[in-house]
Enzyme design. Structure first.
Site, PDB file in Angstrom:
ATOM      1  CE  LYS A  88       5.835   4.502  -0.475  1.00 35.31           C
ATOM      2  NZ  LYS A  88       5.779   3.160   0.146  1.00 35.31           N
ATOM      3  CB  SER A 105       3.110   1.026   0.896  1.00 31.92           C
ATOM      4  OG  SER A 105       4.471   0.730   0.686  1.00 31.92           O
ATOM      5  CB  SER A 116       4.126   2.053  -3.709  1.00 37.13           C
ATOM      6  OG  SER A 116       4.205   1.824  -2.321  1.00 37.13           O
TER       7      SER A 116
END
Length: 501
Positions: A165, A162, A339
């Site tokens: 991102k 993640s 997230s």
């Protein structure tokens, strides 16, 4: 007084001037914000969320401006308004460090940031921990000038999970600007009774009655019903348009509670429970589900709608009503703090549209890479397959992650500042709420990343000498995620506590 607190004090006159300019645009709030207060009691920060209707952490900013007290901000839950401390609310709690305290140019910057052998001597043994798996990459940079202070296989491109991102956020802000909004609208086909609900690619659109901030499907129904009644229409054929996006809606990982099918029309991220973040069961056809909800809402407002079906609004259709999301600056903060995979994939597609590419997984990935290349970032070995980091084929190096953070800290790029302000705060918000309970709570701000066998952490920290640093730690081949997270948190805490020279 700790140096980072001294930096916050030095900024006080500057922040007061910023408060007088409170009517300036959202992203200018973001550019000047110094975050100094979060409630750590009664779960207030988590319950209210770290962002609000202004698109920036108002409670934290007001806490920094007023100073004098630490903690206790209620994030808009009190009757006194956003940022006011309630008489019956949480007691003052420790404050989170300023986002960019080490970039002020004040006396705390008189000495060089840590680096060289001293930092290697501290971090090296921590990164030798067997819990960090088979492969690892690490980098630490000085946010004032982007100079690398430490590197260990920093250019090795690994699965970022993640932390992808961060790249998505920089690309989207660079392509669209922090004030961009995602608009959902309705249109009436001329000479017919067909109303088309046109998806604008806003996964935060809500059908719920008790949520503030996101665009509301209920408000859109209010406006649409009123517009139809003015035209004398109390019965319509309802259709819905998802053609803004292209390609298959399902991520390569398949059906998964971490992500709804990616479509240009959905409400509440297609969640079928009452959750607002994290994994949840999702509707199999988010667009159809949102259209059915809209039909019910029109009915409640005196306009009978048929069972909806897919269609495409014509260029000659009459505009009826529209609702828009919060600004992109706020959406980026939300995506990073929680997230949010649905937002990440939506922003990747909007980045593709801004770059003239097909709005699907491949187009979004290509657009992210193209935008980062345009920004002059080091893309050697980088590979994007999605915007969320759920795809294990994604590859990012520690060098690229720290370069992204340094770019977001660049005084000449205030439009990218939400990348920093959106990072979860250790021990306070988002995916770091329950971490750092015995470490650098409030000092470390970082995006987490977790897949099976993969643990990553990338963010910022202000050390004991007031230096603002960016760091990235990537690991691969791990077997115990809890132990690995603890090791990564220990390394970040060490940076916060180190005045290594």
């Amino acid at each position: 007084m700790r140096p980072w607190r001294a930096a916050g004090a030095a900024l006080r006159p500057r922040l007061t001037r910023a408060a007088r300019a409170a009517r300036s645009r959202t992203w200018r709030y973001t550019a000047g914000a110094v975050t100094a207060g979060l409630a750590l009691a009664a779960g207030v920060a988590t319950a209210a969320g770290p962002w609000d209707s202004t698109g920036q952490r108002t409670a934290e900013r007001q806490r920094a401006v007023t100073a004098g007290r630490t903690g206790g901000a209620d994030h808009g839950r009190g009757a006194a308004g956003p940022g006011a401390a309630r008489a019956d609310g949480p007691r003052p709690a420790p404050s989170a460090a300023a986002v960019l305290a080490g970039l002020t140019g004040t006396a705390v910057r008189a000495q060089a940031a840590p680096g060289g052998k001293a930092l290697a001597d501290v971090l090296g043994p921590l990164l030798d921990d067997p819990a960090l798996g088979e492969r690892r990459g690490a980098a630490v940079v000085d946010l004032t000038d982007g100079r690398r202070l430490y590197g260990r296989d920093a250019d090795l491109a690994l699965t970022p999970a993640s932390t992808t991102k961060i790249a998505t956020a920089v690309a989207a802000l660079g392509a669209l600007g922090p004030d961009h909004r995602l608009t959902t609208r309705t249109a009436l086909e001329p000479g017919t009774g067909e109303v088309v609900l046109v998806g604008g690619g806003d996964p935060t659109l809500t059908a719920r009655a008790d949520r503030r901030g996101p665009a509301s499907l209920r408000v859109l129904a209010d406006r649409t019903a009123a517009a139809l009644k003015k035209r004398g229409k109390k019965s319509v054929t309802l259709s819905y348009d998802t053609t803004l996006y292209a390609g298959p809606p399902n991520h390569p990982i398949g059906v998964n509670e971490n992500l709804a099918p990616v479509t240009a029309l959905m409400a509440d991220e297609a969640r079928t429970d009452a959750s607002t973040s994290g994994p949840a069961p999702r509707a199999a056809d988010p667009a159809a589900e949102a259209a059915r909800a809209f039909a019910r809402l029109l009915g409640e407002r005196g306009v009978k709608a048929s069972a909806p079906g897919p269609s495409k609004a014509s260029k000659g259709a009459d505009a009826l009503a529209a609702v828009s999301s919060p600004p992109l600056s706020e959406l980026v903060e939300r995506m990073l703090t929680n997230s949010d995979n649905d937002l990440a994939e939506a922003l990747a597609r909007h980045t593709a549209l801004a770059g003239g590419k097909r709005a699907d997984f491949a187009g979004g990935s290509a657009a992210i890479a193209a935008r980062l290349k345009k920004l002059g970032l080091p893309l050697a070995g980088a590979r994007f397959r999605d915007g969320s980091g759920l795809d294990r084929a994604d590859r990012i190096s520690a060098s690229l992650l720290t370069a992204l953070l340094a770019k977001a800290a660049d005084p000449d790029r205030p439009d990218l500042r939400p990348v920093l302000t959106g990072l979860p705060v250790a021990g306070f918000t988002g995916t770091l709420t329950s971490r750092y309970t015995d470490g650098a709570a409030g000092l470390v701000r970082a995006k987490t990343g977790t897949l099976t066998g993969v643990n990553t952490l990338a963010g910022t920290v202000v050390d004991t000498d007031g230096h603002a640093l960016a760091f990235a730690f990537l690991t691969s081949g791990t077997t115990d995620p809890t132990t690995t997270q603890t090791s990564l948190d220990h390394a970040a805490t060490t940076l916060a506590e180190c005045g290594c020279r």
